[in-house]
Motif scaffolding. Structure first.
Motif, PDB file in Angstrom:
ATOM      1  N   UNK A 150      14.030  10.096 -27.561  1.00 30.46           N
ATOM      2  CA  UNK A 150      12.722  10.754 -27.539  1.00 30.46           C
ATOM      3  C   UNK A 150      11.975  10.421 -28.827  1.00 30.46           C
ATOM      4  N   UNK A 151      10.645  10.376 -28.774  1.00 27.75           N
ATOM      5  CA  UNK A 151       9.889  10.127 -30.003  1.00 27.75           C
ATOM      6  C   UNK A 151       9.984  11.269 -31.007  1.00 27.75           C
ATOM      7  N   UNK A 167      -1.118   9.794 -27.385  1.00 31.55           N
ATOM      8  CA  UNK A 167      -0.923   8.507 -26.716  1.00 31.55           C
ATOM      9  C   UNK A 167      -1.797   8.398 -25.474  1.00 31.55           C
ATOM     10  N   UNK A 168      -1.844   9.477 -24.696  1.00 36.59           N
ATOM     11  CA  UNK A 168      -2.644   9.451 -23.463  1.00 36.59           C
ATOM     12  C   UNK A 168      -4.112   9.223 -23.786  1.00 36.59           C
ATOM     13  N   UNK A 169      -4.583   9.884 -24.852  1.00 37.65           N
ATOM     14  CA  UNK A 169      -6.001   9.812 -25.164  1.00 37.65           C
ATOM     15  C   UNK A 169      -6.319   8.601 -26.025  1.00 37.65           C
ATOM     16  N   UNK A 183       9.220   7.825 -16.704  1.00 38.88           N
ATOM     17  CA  UNK A 183       8.036   6.964 -16.640  1.00 38.88           C
ATOM     18  C   UNK A 183       7.196   7.063 -17.891  1.00 38.88           C
ATOM     19  N   UNK A 184       6.939   8.292 -18.331  1.00 35.08           N
ATOM     20  CA  UNK A 184       6.104   8.483 -19.525  1.00 35.08           C
ATOM     21  C   UNK A 184       6.799   7.875 -20.731  1.00 35.08           C
ATOM     22  N   UNK A 185       8.110   8.057 -20.819  1.00 29.64           N
ATOM     23  CA  UNK A 185       8.838   7.470 -21.945  1.00 29.64           C
ATOM     24  C   UNK A 185       8.710   5.945 -21.917  1.00 29.64           C
ATOM     25  N   UNK A 229       4.676   5.019 -22.448  1.00 38.88           N
ATOM     26  CA  UNK A 229       3.950   5.413 -23.657  1.00 38.88           C
ATOM     27  C   UNK A 229       4.813   5.412 -24.913  1.00 38.88           C
ATOM     28  N   UNK A 230       6.122   5.432 -24.761  1.00 33.12           N
ATOM     29  CA  UNK A 230       6.985   5.406 -25.950  1.00 33.12           C
ATOM     30  C   UNK A 230       8.086   4.363 -25.775  1.00 33.12           C
TER      31      UNK A 230
END
Lengths: 263, 373
Positions: free
Chosen positions: B69-70, B84-86, B289-291, B294-295
């Motif tokens: 995890x970040x 990250x999203x924005x 998916x998000x990991x 975006x990370x």
């Protein structure tokens, strides 16, 4: 309510029908009850009326200490005592009375989420304004909350209990990160919450179309109490009034479930 | 070593000569010190010396990451995911010492006006005002739904998370306290984990309005039931979509990710929440998916670090090699100085010999070369 007690309650509850002599306990309406307790109590009353379950409202000065969870209101049905809206909804469901059975999974998820929104923002804002607001501490807290809360008790005890309550609420606010908020920010949160509810309601008569659910009862309890309670400032009520569909929603529920019964 | 920054600072524009100088300088520094913590300083220095009038980005202080995890903290994850999203250009500082944060707690955002924000919702509002808005495409009703589901998370899932990580005795001793004891700097690691636990316990008590709260089977069941219900509701709401509202992530996705990712990725001995989450495929996929999207860096790092200790699972210490090397060096130094001080080894004799012999060699060596030249 503990799990064991809950399992017990739901087993027993299913067996017995709703009795005629069910009672709901709350603090004294005239000179003791506070905005947040009044709202929670009204929400439960509205819910029971929507279910068509008769309940007699009894005011007791020590209602808070009679309640099994220390929270108001609680109902006494047969030989069981259940407090707060969530457990009461479960309890009536066990008895075969439910308002949300017609909803699909997504709708039920949304209903639960909006109920938490009301608890998380409106109820917390009410508590904040009652007990924590420093700017008008001289007003709401000193002039209304403290004297009302401690009205049944005599001098030294009244001060001790009021301070204790205030201290507890302030600690809670600090724990959930509301401690540093200003009054203006709290009003802003109330506005945001009302707008969210208003958007969700749209032009429907109830949140999930034609039939009322426990969400409608909860929203009605809080908004109607905010609209009809006189505080030192009308700001809180003004924030609610800016959403016109919520106003007519409150009026509709009051007319449907409260007026014809009393007349 | 890990680089204590991502994204934004790499996109800063630098004058041409610095394209040559800076990498050289960084290369030298990383070679000399074996770590690249100087990257930040050099970039800052370049900004100052080159006289570029660029608005300094806001600085975000977060807990370090682990388990792929970040960051290990839910609040930090929420803010990181939203940023990250924005696409917000934040200068990220992943630290493991809350006392180095400007607010004394993590996460904290220091804006370029030197204001400090620490609540995730305040940070998100601030970013929104800076035009980094991940919720721009949402309709009013979707915005209302976001608010409602965020409340649901805070009321139902937060208490269970506190319980699972801080109150459940085995989880706390084996994972949480251990992680913080290993990552906090020296004097703090002795008392800060315990103090953080007391704060969390106090918070849980106040959240539930229950003064006599004790870790126990009943409390656990009750809390995990609420959390499981909350996860079911989220799973039903998400359905088969990629994100909660359409194809791009919003603030609700950030909150859900922040609350669920630690449950999914942590390796707690009592993993009932994780078991339940893993039974909800769409939520599990949502987090992974998000990991991935975006990370990606943190995911890769975790694979590296998790595959390493699998063999020698004992005490995973960061910078293990370097610490081993240093301690060996210190031990060697101590042994040598002891030997010298007690006279077991006498250096004088050796020096004497060394002084006697080289002159001959030197005479022969350089002189011949000079003669050739």
């Amino acid at each position: 309510m503990s799990l064991a007690a809950e399992a017990f309650v739901s087993q027993i509850a299913a067996a017995e029908p709703w009795p005629e002599n069910a009672t709901l306990y709350q603090p004294l309406t005239e000179d003791q009850i506070l905005l947040s307790d009044c709202a929670s109590s009204l929400a439960v009353q509205a819910y029971l009326r929507m279910c068509g379950l008769p309940v007699q409202v009894v005011c007791r000065a020590n209602a808070e200490y009679m309640s099994p969870s220390g929270k108001i209101p609680f109902i006494h049905v047969g030989n069981q005592v259940v407090s707060e809206l969530g457990p009461i909804v479960q309890f009536t469901r066990a008895k075969g009375h439910s308002l949300s059975d017609g909803l699909d999974d997504v709708q039920r998820a949304e209903m639960k989420a909006y109920m938490e929104l009301v608890n998380n923002m409106l109820l917390t804002a009410e508590l904040y304004i009652q007990w924590c607001d420093d700017a008008t501490a001289a007003e709401v807290c000193m002039l209304i909350s403290r004297p009302r809360y401690s009205s049944p008790y005599s001098w030294p005890l009244s001060n001790v209990l009021a301070y204790q309550k205030q201290w507890e609420v302030r600690r809670k606010m600090n724990a959930i990160g509301w401690g540093g908020k200003t009054l203006e920010q709290v009003y802003e949160d109330v506005s945001q919450c009302c707008q969210a509810l208003s958007q969700r309601l749209g032009t429907q008569p109830y949140f999930f179309n034609k039939q009322p659910t426990e969400l409608d009862a909860l929203v009605f309890g809080h908004l109607f109490t905010i609209l009809t309670t006189r505080l030192t400032s009308t700001e809180l009520a003004e924030r609610v009034k800016s959403c016109s569909n919520l106003l007519s929603f409150c009026k509709r529920i009051e007319q449907t479930y409260f007026e014809d019964k009393s007349s | 070593g890990k680089r204590p920054m991502t994204g934004a600072s790499e996109t800063w524009q630098l004058p041409v000569w610095e394209f040559v100088l800076v990498p050289l300088l960084l290369h030298r520094l990383t070679k000399l010190t074996g770590s690249d913590k100087y990257v930040d300083h050099v970039v800052q220095w370049c900004q100052v010396t080159s006289g570029l009038k660029m608005a300094a980005p806001d600085e975000l202080f977060c807990w370090e990451g682990d388990w792929g995890l970040p960051s290990v903290s839910t609040d930090c994850l929420v803010v990181l995911a939203y940023a990250q999203f924005a696409g917000a250009p934040l200068k990220l500082r992943k630290i493991s010492n809350p006392w180095r944060s400007p607010s004394g707690s993590l996460p904290a955002l220091r804006t370029n006006q030197k204001e400090t924000l620490s609540r995730p919702s305040d940070i998100i509002i601030h970013l929104r005002k800076q035009k980094y808005n991940a919720d721009y495409d949402l309709s009013a009703k979707e915005g209302a739904d976001s608010l409602a589901f965020i409340s649901l998370l805070e009321e139902k899932l937060t208490p269970a998370l506190i319980y699972a990580f801080w109150i459940e005795p085995k989880n706390y001793v084996d994972v949480t306290r251990r992680w913080y004891a290993e990552h906090l700097p020296f004097p703090l690691n002795f008392f800060l984990p315990g103090r953080m636990q007391r704060q969390q316990l106090e918070k849980l008590r106040l959240l539930r309005g229950d003064e006599s709260l004790e870790a126990g089977e009943e409390l656990e069941k009750e809390m995990y039931r609420d959390a499981a219900e909350c996860m079911n509701l989220l799973s039903q709401r998400l359905g088969s979509h990629k994100f909660f509202f359409g194809d791009s992530p919003s603030s609700l996705d950030a909150y859900v990710f922040g609350h669920l990712a630690p449950i999914l990725k942590s390796k707690l001995p009592n993993a009932k929440l994780q078991q339940h989450l893993k039974s909800l495929d769409n939520l599990t996929n949502f987090c992974t998916n998000i990991l991935l999207l975006y990370f990606p860096r943190d995911g890769r790092e975790s694979q590296k670090t998790t595959s390493q200790p699998e063999g020698a699972d004992f005490d995973h210490v960061p910078n293990k090699r370097r610490k081993q090397f240093l301690s060996a060096l210190v031990a060697l130094g101590a042994m040598l100085s002891y030997a010298l001080l007690t006279g077991m080894v006498s250096i004088q004799h050796v020096q004497h010999e060394a002084l006697e012999e080289p002159p001959d060699l030197q005479h022969i060596g350089p002189h011949e070369e000079e003669g050739d030249g």
